[in-house]
Scaffold this active site. Structure first.
Site, PDB file in Angstrom:
ATOM      1  N   GLY A  15      -0.972   7.792 -32.592  1.00  0.00           N
ATOM      2  CA  GLY A  15      -0.382   6.614 -31.957  1.00  0.00           C
ATOM      3  C   GLY A  15      -1.069   6.336 -30.628  1.00  0.00           C
ATOM      4  O   GLY A  15      -0.448   5.837 -29.682  1.00  0.00           O
ATOM      5  N   GLY A  18      -0.893   2.909 -29.113  1.00  0.00           N
ATOM      6  CA  GLY A  18       0.465   2.348 -28.970  1.00  0.00           C
ATOM      7  C   GLY A  18       0.942   2.237 -27.533  1.00  0.00           C
ATOM      8  O   GLY A  18       0.290   2.689 -26.578  1.00  0.00           O
ATOM      9  N   LEU A  20       3.694   3.556 -26.009  1.00  0.00           N
ATOM     10  CA  LEU A  20       4.134   4.759 -25.288  1.00  0.00           C
ATOM     11  C   LEU A  20       2.930   5.480 -24.680  1.00  0.00           C
ATOM     12  O   LEU A  20       2.959   5.924 -23.530  1.00  0.00           O
ATOM     13  CB  LEU A  20       4.887   5.707 -26.234  1.00  0.00           C
ATOM     14  CG  LEU A  20       5.398   6.968 -25.547  1.00  0.00           C
ATOM     15  CD1 LEU A  20       6.631   6.662 -24.703  1.00  0.00           C
ATOM     16  CD2 LEU A  20       5.720   8.060 -26.551  1.00  0.00           C
ATOM     17  N   ALA A  21       1.853   5.569 -25.469  1.00  0.00           N
ATOM     18  CA  ALA A  21       0.650   6.230 -24.981  1.00  0.00           C
ATOM     19  C   ALA A  21       0.158   5.531 -23.719  1.00  0.00           C
ATOM     20  O   ALA A  21      -0.115   6.165 -22.691  1.00  0.00           O
ATOM     21  CB  ALA A  21      -0.421   6.214 -26.059  1.00  0.00           C
ATOM     22  N   LYS A  22       0.114   4.202 -23.776  1.00  0.00           N
ATOM     23  CA  LYS A  22      -0.422   3.453 -22.634  1.00  0.00           C
ATOM     24  C   LYS A  22       0.499   3.527 -21.423  1.00  0.00           C
ATOM     25  O   LYS A  22       0.065   3.734 -20.306  1.00  0.00           O
ATOM     26  CB  LYS A  22      -0.596   1.979 -23.019  1.00  0.00           C
ATOM     27  CG  LYS A  22      -1.777   1.758 -23.922  1.00  0.00           C
ATOM     28  CD  LYS A  22      -1.968   0.271 -24.156  1.00  0.00           C
ATOM     29  CE  LYS A  22      -2.549   0.050 -25.532  1.00  0.00           C
ATOM     30  NZ  LYS A  22      -2.299  -1.253 -26.079  1.00  0.00           N
ATOM     31  N   ARG A  49      -4.702   3.907 -36.425  1.00  0.00           N
ATOM     32  CA  ARG A  49      -5.293   3.178 -37.549  1.00  0.00           C
ATOM     33  C   ARG A  49      -6.518   2.346 -37.161  1.00  0.00           C
ATOM     34  O   ARG A  49      -7.468   2.246 -37.898  1.00  0.00           O
ATOM     35  CB  ARG A  49      -4.233   2.265 -38.145  1.00  0.00           C
ATOM     36  CG  ARG A  49      -4.175   2.418 -39.626  1.00  0.00           C
ATOM     37  CD  ARG A  49      -3.101   1.631 -40.255  1.00  0.00           C
ATOM     38  NE  ARG A  49      -2.142   1.085 -39.317  1.00  0.00           N
ATOM     39  CZ  ARG A  49      -0.928   0.732 -39.668  1.00  0.00           C
ATOM     40  NH1 ARG A  49      -0.537   0.889 -40.882  1.00  0.00           N
ATOM     41  NH2 ARG A  49      -0.100   0.205 -38.792  1.00  0.00           N
ATOM     42  N   ASP A 180      13.162  14.700 -25.621  1.00  0.00           N
ATOM     43  CA  ASP A 180      14.200  13.821 -25.095  1.00  0.00           C
ATOM     44  C   ASP A 180      13.773  13.622 -23.647  1.00  0.00           C
ATOM     45  O   ASP A 180      13.911  14.537 -22.828  1.00  0.00           O
ATOM     46  CB  ASP A 180      15.579  14.486 -25.164  1.00  0.00           C
ATOM     47  CG  ASP A 180      16.658  13.544 -24.681  1.00  0.00           C
ATOM     48  OD1 ASP A 180      16.436  12.867 -23.652  1.00  0.00           O
ATOM     49  OD2 ASP A 180      17.720  13.462 -25.312  1.00  0.00           O
ATOM     50  N   HIS A 181      13.205  12.464 -23.346  1.00  0.00           N
ATOM     51  CA  HIS A 181      12.533  12.361 -22.041  1.00  0.00           C
ATOM     52  C   HIS A 181      13.508  12.491 -20.869  1.00  0.00           C
ATOM     53  O   HIS A 181      13.102  12.793 -19.757  1.00  0.00           O
ATOM     54  CB  HIS A 181      11.663  11.101 -21.947  1.00  0.00           C
ATOM     55  CG  HIS A 181      12.419   9.836 -21.688  1.00  0.00           C
ATOM     56  ND1 HIS A 181      13.090   9.164 -22.670  1.00  0.00           N
ATOM     57  CD2 HIS A 181      12.610   9.115 -20.553  1.00  0.00           C
ATOM     58  CE1 HIS A 181      13.660   8.083 -22.153  1.00  0.00           C
ATOM     59  NE2 HIS A 181      13.380   8.036 -20.861  1.00  0.00           N
ATOM     60  N   GLU A 219      20.871  -0.567 -18.058  1.00  0.00           N
ATOM     61  CA  GLU A 219      19.543  -1.186 -17.959  1.00  0.00           C
ATOM     62  C   GLU A 219      19.689  -2.675 -17.726  1.00  0.00           C
ATOM     63  O   GLU A 219      20.656  -3.290 -18.177  1.00  0.00           O
ATOM     64  CB  GLU A 219      18.776  -0.979 -19.260  1.00  0.00           C
ATOM     65  CG  GLU A 219      18.459   0.462 -19.536  1.00  0.00           C
ATOM     66  CD  GLU A 219      17.563   0.599 -20.747  1.00  0.00           C
ATOM     67  OE1 GLU A 219      16.357   0.384 -20.598  1.00  0.00           O
ATOM     68  OE2 GLU A 219      18.062   0.886 -21.830  1.00  0.00           O
ATOM     69  N   HIS A 243      20.065  11.026 -25.138  1.00  0.00           N
ATOM     70  CA  HIS A 243      20.037  11.166 -23.680  1.00  0.00           C
ATOM     71  C   HIS A 243      21.415  11.423 -23.067  1.00  0.00           C
ATOM     72  O   HIS A 243      21.587  12.317 -22.242  1.00  0.00           O
ATOM     73  CB  HIS A 243      19.454   9.913 -23.025  1.00  0.00           C
ATOM     74  CG  HIS A 243      18.158   9.455 -23.631  1.00  0.00           C
ATOM     75  ND1 HIS A 243      17.184  10.325 -24.029  1.00  0.00           N
ATOM     76  CD2 HIS A 243      17.673   8.219 -23.912  1.00  0.00           C
ATOM     77  CE1 HIS A 243      16.152   9.648 -24.523  1.00  0.00           C
ATOM     78  NE2 HIS A 243      16.431   8.360 -24.467  1.00  0.00           N
TER      79      HIS A 243
HETATM   80  C1  BG6 Z   1      14.551   5.161 -24.589  1.00  0.00           C
HETATM   81  C2  BG6 Z   1      15.211   4.078 -25.362  1.00  0.00           C
HETATM   82  O1  BG6 Z   1      14.737   6.405 -25.228  1.00  0.00           O
HETATM   83  O2  BG6 Z   1      15.095   5.221 -23.283  1.00  0.00           O
HETATM   84  C3  BG6 Z   1      15.061   2.743 -24.653  1.00  0.00           C
HETATM   85  O3  BG6 Z   1      14.660   3.991 -26.655  1.00  0.00           O
HETATM   86  C4  BG6 Z   1      15.531   2.835 -23.231  1.00  0.00           C
HETATM   87  O4  BG6 Z   1      15.761   1.715 -25.325  1.00  0.00           O
HETATM   88  C5  BG6 Z   1      14.903   4.033 -22.535  1.00  0.00           C
HETATM   89  O5  BG6 Z   1      15.164   1.647 -22.567  1.00  0.00           O
HETATM   90  C6  BG6 Z   1      15.510   4.247 -21.168  1.00  0.00           C
HETATM   91  O6  BG6 Z   1      14.776   5.214 -20.490  1.00  0.00           O
HETATM   92  P1  BG6 Z   1      14.769   5.269 -18.906  1.00  0.00           P
HETATM   93  O7  BG6 Z   1      13.954   6.483 -18.591  1.00  0.00           O
HETATM   94  O8  BG6 Z   1      14.151   3.982 -18.426  1.00  0.00           O
HETATM   95  O9  BG6 Z   1      16.198   5.356 -18.482  1.00  0.00           O
END
Ligand code: BG6
Length: 496
Positions: A15, A18, A20-22, A49, A180-181, A219, A243
């Site tokens: 990817g 994509g 996320l990478a960028k 791809r 899970d970021h 958000e 999250h």
């Molecule tokens: C992602 C969701 O996991 O987290 C997004 O898919 C969301 O929809 C994002 O905008 C929010 O992340 P953060 O770090 O900006 O709070």
């Protein structure tokens, strides 16, 4: 001074072209490079791809770094470590090309076969890629092999189980790093420190002293370009299953006996098992949903969810969720954990508010019945501010017998030179070091879907029109009522 560990690593990024990478991955890897956590012995193979060349990939990596917050002084040197491989995930030929390329580059860069396979692409291919990597012998290297998997990890329990079975055919649980970021965010990681390194909090951290805990992740943006994905997901699956639940676990788990991956995970799993399952009949007492309609944000008119690209005109997908979780164990019986998240709300903010119980007798309210004392609150600011505020009561200057809330505040942004690393930066480095503590174990994913599925099922079967809220507000009225019924209210994020 401790030397910084610099694991010699190849990262294979599926990817690579994509979003996320960028947006996240290239700047994060670059920041690791700047901070000396990558030795000269690293390569990134971008696989996707498109028929890009190494040069095209490097140009794109460079662009994403120039547009990021980092100084681009070393960007050319950095980009020399990037290589591109046009990749068809269903074609075995692609995997043997990858294997050859890895062997050749690892020899040139002195990398002892340590490989991270990073899946940052459409989730339907995660399983196929993992299986093929093993079948075609790519994972048979001298060093370690680890698989990093982006969310969504399935969209319900059966699909998550299917995906897990597929990747487990090729990788063992301890080789799998489910991202899970939020677990990479500075202040999310700080929850454990606040709780377990401060003598003043842990004794109070239970149902005798805490009345409720509120977690909000709001958000301002709408679904942007992701209408197609979001229609199959909604806020519950997109944010709560992962999250928000992870934050609940960190706030509620018992202290681990050691800060070792398995110990932390087993405490999280224990508390997950204690979260009350909700039947569909009781659902509306626990979870409410909403969808944004057109509204105004920062003086601009914004469209409603149903007018967004790739969204059904009659969509009933929720863009807002508020819920109450009850943890039926000794520590937490009777304490609601409220969670709330949504798109197109009035503010971009993630905060946790721990509300302590009122004093059994308050001498300041005796004189006048309506003179309420402010509850003590501990606010954990996850983003955009990072820090904590403890709200206490002090004497109102000049007035005898009157109290006023005072804030004890600590914010990272007020410390000079503190630039907290990006979540992805930490997580990639953790993976290089083999530390899976801040990644989700399968048992966590499994149990969290088991908790979430009945909620989405109840909503899918409901014949009621979904509640709406105007863009630029904090969600539908039902969200406030959820707390009012218990005698609480959402603390206003702007005032904290
Ligand atoms: C992602 C969701 O996991 O987290 C997004 O898919 C969301 O929809 C994002 O905008 C929010 O992340 P953060 O770090 O900006 O709070």
């Amino acid at each position: 001074m401790n030397e910084i560990a610099q694991p010699k690593t190849s990262i294979i990024l599926f990817g690579a072209t994509g979003d996320l990478a960028k947006r996240k991955l290239y700047p994060s890897i670059y920041s690791l490079f700047l901070s000396g956590k990558l030795s000269k012995n690293f390569v990134v193979i971008g696989a996707a791809r498109r028929e890009w060349s190494d040069e095209e990939l490097r140009e794109n990596v460079k662009k994403s770094i120039v547009e990021s917050k980092y100084s681009s002084d070393k960007v050319d040197e950095f980009c020399q470590h990037f290589y591109y491989l046009p990749f068809d995930v269903t074609n075995t030929e692609s995997y043997s090309q990858l294997k050859d390329k890895l062997n050749q580059l690892e020899l040139a860069y002195g990398i002892p076969g340590n490989r991270i396979y990073y899946m940052a692409m459409a989730p339907q291919f995660f399983g196929t890629i993992a299986i093929q990597l093993k079948r075609e012998g790519v994972t048979q290297s001298e060093g370690w092999n680890r698989l990093v998997i982006e969310k969504p990890f399935g969209h319900d329990l059966p699909s998550a189980q299917k995906l897990n079975n597929e990747i487990r055919e090729a990788f063992s649980e301890d080789q799998i790093y489910r991202i899970d970021h939020y677990l990479g965010k500075e202040m999310v990681q700080n929850i454990e420190v606040i709780r377990f390194a401060n003598a003043i909090f842990e004794p109070l951290w239970n149902n005798r002293h805490i009345s409720n805990i509120q977690i909000t992740s709001s958000e301002v943006l709408g679904v942007e370009e992701r209408g197609g994905y979001y229609e199959t997901s909604g806020a519950l699956r997109d944010m709560v299953q992962n999250h928000l639940l992870q934050m609940v676990l960190l706030l509620s788990m018992d202290p681990p006996i050691r800060l070792a991956t398995n110990e932390v995970r087993s405490e999280k799993i224990k508390v997950l098992r204690a979260i009350r399952a909700i039947s569909s009949e009781e659902m509306e007492n626990y979870f409410v949903r909403g969808q944004y309609r057109a509204g105004e944000l920062s003086g601009l008119q914004v469209p409603g969810y149903r007018e967004e690209k790739n969204v059904e005109k009659k969509s009933s997908t929720e863009t807002f969720v508020a819920g109450k979780l009850m943890i039926d164990n000794h520590r937490w019986a009777g304490v609601p954990f409220y969670v709330r998240t949504g798109k197109r709300m009035s503010v971009k903010s993630t905060k946790i508010v721990v509300q302590f119980k009122d004093l059994p007798l308050n001498v300041y309210t005796q004189k006048s019945r309506d003179r309420k004392i402010h509850p003590n609150l501990l606010v954990i600011h996850i983003q955009p501010d990072e820090g904590i505020t403890l709200i206490l009561n002090g004497k109102k200057v000049g007035l005898l017998g009157e109290t006023v809330p005072v804030d004890l505040e600590f914010k990272h942004s007020s410390i000079d030179g503190v630039n907290t690393p990006e979540a992805y930066e930490r997580l990639i480095y953790d993976c290089m070091l083999g530390d899976a503590t801040n990644f989700a174990h399968w048992d966590e994913v499994n149990l969290s879907w088991a908790l979430i599925d009945p909620i989405s099922q109840a909503w899918a079967e409901s014949t009621q029109e979904i509640d709406t809220y105007a863009a630029g507000t904090m969600g539908p009225e039902a969200s406030d009522l959820l707390l009012e019924k218990d005698g609480f209210k959402w603390w206003s994020l702007k005032d904290l």
